[in-house]
Design a protein around this motif. Structure first.
Motif, PDB file in Angstrom:
ATOM      1  N   ILE A  87       0.447  -1.474  -0.025  1.00 10.10           N
ATOM      2  CA  ILE A  87       0.298  -0.323  -0.169  1.00 10.10           C
ATOM      3  C   ILE A  87       0.868   1.373  -0.064  1.00 10.10           C
ATOM      4  N   ASP A  88       2.830   1.262  -0.760  1.00 11.56           N
ATOM      5  CA  ASP A  88       2.900   2.495  -0.962  1.00 11.56           C
ATOM      6  C   ASP A  88       2.617   3.470  -2.029  1.00 11.56           C
ATOM      7  N   LEU A  89       2.792   4.302  -2.293  1.00  7.77           N
ATOM      8  CA  LEU A  89       2.538   5.011  -2.918  1.00  7.77           C
ATOM      9  C   LEU A  89       2.830   4.471  -4.620  1.00  7.77           C
ATOM     10  N   LYS A  90       4.128   3.546  -4.348  1.00  7.50           N
ATOM     11  CA  LYS A  90       3.928   2.959  -6.064  1.00  7.50           C
ATOM     12  C   LYS A  90       3.192   1.879  -6.568  1.00  7.50           C
ATOM     13  N   SER A  91       3.264   0.939  -5.242  1.00  2.14           N
ATOM     14  CA  SER A  91       2.324  -0.176  -5.612  1.00  2.14           C
ATOM     15  C   SER A  91       1.042  -0.065  -5.585  1.00  2.14           C
ATOM     16  N   LEU A  92       0.191   1.472  -5.327  1.00  3.45           N
ATOM     17  CA  LEU A  92      -0.993   2.208  -5.570  1.00  3.45           C
ATOM     18  C   LEU A  92      -0.992   2.458  -6.672  1.00  3.45           C
ATOM     19  N   LEU A  93      -0.041   3.480  -6.682  1.00  2.00           N
ATOM     20  CA  LEU A  93      -0.040   3.007  -8.381  1.00  2.00           C
ATOM     21  C   LEU A  93       0.339   2.139  -9.708  1.00  2.00           C
ATOM     22  N   ARG A  94       0.763   1.601  -9.221  1.00  2.00           N
ATOM     23  CA  ARG A  94       1.338   0.411 -10.420  1.00  2.00           C
ATOM     24  C   ARG A  94      -0.130  -0.569 -10.730  1.00  2.00           C
ATOM     25  N   ARG A  95      -0.902   0.011  -9.825  1.00  2.00           N
ATOM     26  CA  ARG A  95      -2.564  -1.373 -10.004  1.00  2.00           C
ATOM     27  C   ARG A  95      -2.938  -0.188 -10.941  1.00  2.00           C
ATOM     28  N   VAL A  96      -2.903   0.738 -10.945  1.00  2.00           N
ATOM     29  CA  VAL A  96      -3.387   1.310 -12.241  1.00  2.00           C
ATOM     30  C   VAL A  96      -3.214   1.168 -13.718  1.00  2.00           C
ATOM     31  N   LYS A  97      -4.414   0.052 -14.256  1.00  2.00           N
ATOM     32  CA  LYS A  97      -4.073  -0.156 -15.812  1.00  2.00           C
ATOM     33  C   LYS A  97      -4.946   1.272 -16.702  1.00  2.00           C
TER      34      LYS A  97
END
Lengths: 345, 471
Positions: free
Chosen positions: A173-183
């Motif tokens: 749930i860090d910022l990079k991981s949250l952004l990685r979920r956007v497809k």
């Protein structure tokens, strides 16, 4: 500028925001957990420098990591092992480091996950570079790296929001991981790996155990199985010749200084095991490895008490089964006289 | 130690507590700051403190002699001693392998079959910064432009002051040493503004550079494939944003931390991506290095005092060496050479095709400058010439069969972040964060501050090193 006022407003808002963030993720079933990172690995690798002939070091991939439970091993043998297995990794680089950069001549348990052990000796390949990064970190870590790690432990073990694992789990749930979920769309057309969620909890002593969710939630376990299937299909063909030659050379040096090595094949089940049996037939890979290594070896299929264990996600044992597996394995090895219980010797 | 690390948070809290406690008088506070600075450096690699000590002792001794020596020959020798030691360190530690590699290439090209293994020398963190800083002291002493530091402690602290030790700003002696002569404490407003700047700097580094841009830039520049034009441009834009946020973030942190101690450091960045041309760019990007190169290289090389041709040569040599300062590779020299060429072309344009810059053509000119800067970043970031050339070919569509390696979201993310960055620079180019903050309501400023801290906390970061530490 009324900075005092701005500061107090910022302080109040940040307390509210971080508390809400923490509570939200806890309400979603998350709990604080230590990251299984290179800093933790390096801390345990440092223990090898002072290890004695009586010590046991575990190398291997995630199966040797999940399936050997440290407390059970200690109960059975009287000595806590040094756990240096690493998920998704070939054990060859770390064993190579042990043989060539230390004088350790105790016992090594080397977990053999065929798809990783026989994968490659190419330094840029994932199974190699994942563990080599950890080995390199052990040598290159600065005092600042060490203190950062120690200071992060209380935060990691008490706050859910500290979740930036270097494994890049899909549920971090860090910022990079949250952004990685956007497809958006599929511009590259590359095959996409299914979501890979964290399914183990690690302790400071590097004891890894499967989460309850993986055992109880079949849909969740199936999501992990999909990842094994994806990785299996996208893996390049094995490179038995190079990997065996690399390993046997290090093994020879290790034996020459009276080191003891035990080969271990941990359980797998379901489609994963079927796939392994097809790509890595036992007779061609495991049996040949055992024969050429000429060291004690344990394959779960050879023992009645081990052969029927089932892995919830087809590759690793649940915590309870791992404890049982560890107890039984230690019993067998002690009975064979390969290691002795230091409490009773 | 990195500013974006937990160790630094603890370190800073302890230093501030000791600094503002009544335990020490001013001299002892300076001693404490000096020890803290050595600890700050030693947390990375303790033995390399020796280089700092040697540099400090040599330049202190040289400065001491230059202050009293009248014999011009002896003065020159003291200056040469200081410069040889500092440049010698740089040559050995930073350029040792580069020089050896080039020597081997030249030897082989003239038929001498010579082989040499790379020496594998560890690059001491921040060596380019602190050697330039201490050299400025002895050069200024030689030219009698600054006074000798009053005490060894003041001088040692000038060389080692932890906020700017490893990546600048490169501060001149007269700007910093004199601040150590009298007790310094920050006012409440200064302290809080310093804390705000520290937050802003960390936000730039951890959130903008590391979390939003670094991955895209790495994906593109580390790819071994011939990539699509859009991917090449987006990767270059991502690096453009990343290096600005990374380095400006470090400088902002350094300025903020020093301000919390009551010490004022000079600005290092003034919205460079809204520069109107390249002379303007170098007054806005890494200001303390550009002014160092101007004062200690360009002007001694003749500057604009000996005719146009000599000026262009001086300009080009300065930019080539400025490129080499950034890294021991020919790609950095090309980067410097491109900037030198831009500067020369700009001067030619001003002479032969002058035009007035208005608010209407300004943003267009800024955009052209920004685009040209992006082309130079390709050489700065690419690991070697083949990669840089492939990138340039892809960017200008000479390579039409490139592979698409970026997903749509990555492209949108980078274009949005860098687009906003460019517009912010344009809107802020004639003002400063402080001026804007002064005009902002305290409540709104508090909200912005809280948002930055919140995003910083969820970004966490994995303690990535600042890019400029390697220079």
């Amino acid at each position: 500028m009324k900075l005092k006022q701005s500061f107090l407003i910022a302080l109040t808002l940040i307390i509210i925001a971080l508390t809400s963030w923490e509570l939200y993720w806890r309400s979603q079933g998350k709990y604080p957990n230590l990251n299984d990172d290179k800093a933790l690995w390096a801390m345990h690798r440092a223990n090898v420098e002072t290890a004695s002939k009586d010590d046991v070091i575990i190398f291997g991939s995630s199966r040797a990591y999940f399936d050997i439970q440290i407390d059970e091993w200690e109960k059975a043998t009287g000595k806590k092992p040094i756990q240096l297995a690493s998920p998704g990794s070939s054990p060859l680089p770390s064993f190579h480091d042990l043989v060539n950069n230390t004088s350790f001549n105790g016992t090594v348990i080397l977990g053999v996950t065929p798809g990783l052990f026989f994968s490659t000796t190419y330094p840029g390949a994932d199974p190699w570079s994942r563990i080599q990064t950890k080995v390199d970190h052990f040598y290159n870590r600065t005092y600042a790296d060490r203190s950062n790690f120690w200071l992060s432990i209380p935060l990691q073990t008490n706050l859910v929001l500290m979740s930036a694992d270097e494994e890049l789990w899909s549920d971090d749930i860090d910022l990079k991981s949250l952004l990685r979920r956007v497809k958006i769309g599929d511009r590259t057309g590359n095959p996409q790996m299914p979501p890979f969620y964290s399914f183990g909890d690690v302790r400071l002593d590097r004891n890894m155990s499967m989460t309850k969710r993986t055992v109880q939630d079949t849909a969740f376990a199936n999501s992990i199985i999909k990842v094994w299937s994806y990785l299996g299909k996208s893996a390049p063909p094995p490179d038995k010749k190079s990997t065996m030659a690399f390993f046997l050379e290090d093994l020879k040096k290790f034996k020459e200084r009276n080191g003891k090595l035990i080969l271990l094949r941990c359980p797998s089940s379901g489609g994963n095991r079927m796939g392994e049996n097809m790509v890595f037939p036992r007779v061609d890979f495991w049996d040949d490895l055992v024969e050429q290594s000429d060291v004690p070896s344990y394959h779960f299929e050879d023992y009645d008490q081990l052969k029927d264990l089932t892995c919830p996600e087809e590759s690793h044992l649940s915590k309870e089964d791992a404890e049982y597996f560890t107890r039984e394995l230690a019993k067998i090895i002690i009975e064979d006289g390969i290691i002795i219980n230091s409490k009773t010797k | 130690m990195l500013f974006n690390s937990l160790s630094f948070v603890v370190f800073l809290v302890i230093v501030l507590a000791l600094y503002y406690s009544k335990l020490f008088n001013w001299t002892n506070k300076k001693r404490m700051l000096l020890l803290a600075s050595y600890l700050f450096y030693a947390m990375w690699n303790p033995p390399l403190i020796l280089l700092l000590w040697i540099s400090t002792v040599v330049d202190w001794s040289a400065g001491k002699r230059l202050a009293i020596e009248e014999n011009q020959r002896k003065r020159k020798l003291w200056l040469l001693l200081s410069m040889s030691i500092n440049l010698g360190f740089l040559a050995f530690f930073k350029y040792g392998d580069f020089l050896l590699e080039n020597f081997v290439s030249i030897a082989n090209s003239i038929g001498l079959n010579f082989e040499a293994k790379p020496m594998g020398i560890l690059l001491p963190m921040g060596i380019s910064f602190y050697t330039f800083q201490t050299m400025s002291y002895t050069i200024d002493m030689y030219h009698k432009k600054t006074e000798r530091a009053r005490t060894f402690l003041d001088f040692a602290l000038y060389v080692t002051f932890f906020p700017q030790l490893v990546a600048g700003p490169i501060v001149r002696a007269k700007e910093l040493i004199t601040q150590f002569y009298e007790p310094k404490t920050a006012t409440t407003n200064q302290f809080l503004w310093g804390l705000f700047l520290l937050t802003l700097g960390l936000f730039q580094k951890v959130v903008m550079a590391d979390s939003l841009l670094a991955d895209t830039s790495d994906t593109v520049f580390d790819s071994g494939q011939l990539i699509h034009g859009i991917d090449a441009w987006v990767g270059t834009l991502a690096f453009s944003g990343q290096i600005f946020f990374d380095f400006a973030g470090y400088s902002t942190c350094a300025i903020g931390i020093a301000l919390m101690l009551g010490i004022i450091l000079p600005d290092n960045f003034r919205y460079p991506y809204a520069s109107l041309g390249f002379s303007d760019l170098w007054k806005r990007w890494h200001i303390t290095l550009s002014s160092w190169l101007r004062d200690y290289l360009y002007i001694p090389l003749g500057g604009n005092r000996h005719g146009i041709t000599r000026m262009y040569v001086a300009l080009m040599v300065t930019m080539l060496l400025g490129g080499l300062w950034h890294g021991a590779a020919w790609t950095f020299v090309v980067w410097g050479g491109l900037h030198g060429t831009y500067l020369i072309l700009e001067r030619l344009q001003r002479k032969h095709l002058p035009f007035e810059i208005t608010k209407w053509n300004g943003i267009f000119l800024a955009f052209i400058t920004f685009s040209c800067v992006n082309i130079t970043w390709t050489f700065f970031r690419a690991p070697d010439f083949p990669k840089a050339w492939n990138m340039i070919k892809s960017m200008f569509y000479m390579q039409t069969d490139g592979v698409k390696i970026l997903e749509t979201f990555d492209i949108i993310k980078v274009c949005t972040v860098v687009g906003i960055l460019f517009l912010c620079h344009w809107l802020m180019r004639n003002t400063s964060v402080k001026e804007v903050a002064q005009k902002t309501s305290p409540v709104f400023l508090g909200i912005v501050w809280a948002i930055m801290i919140f995003i910083l906390c969820i970004a966490q970061g994995s303690g990535e090193q600042f890019i400029y530490f390697q220079f």
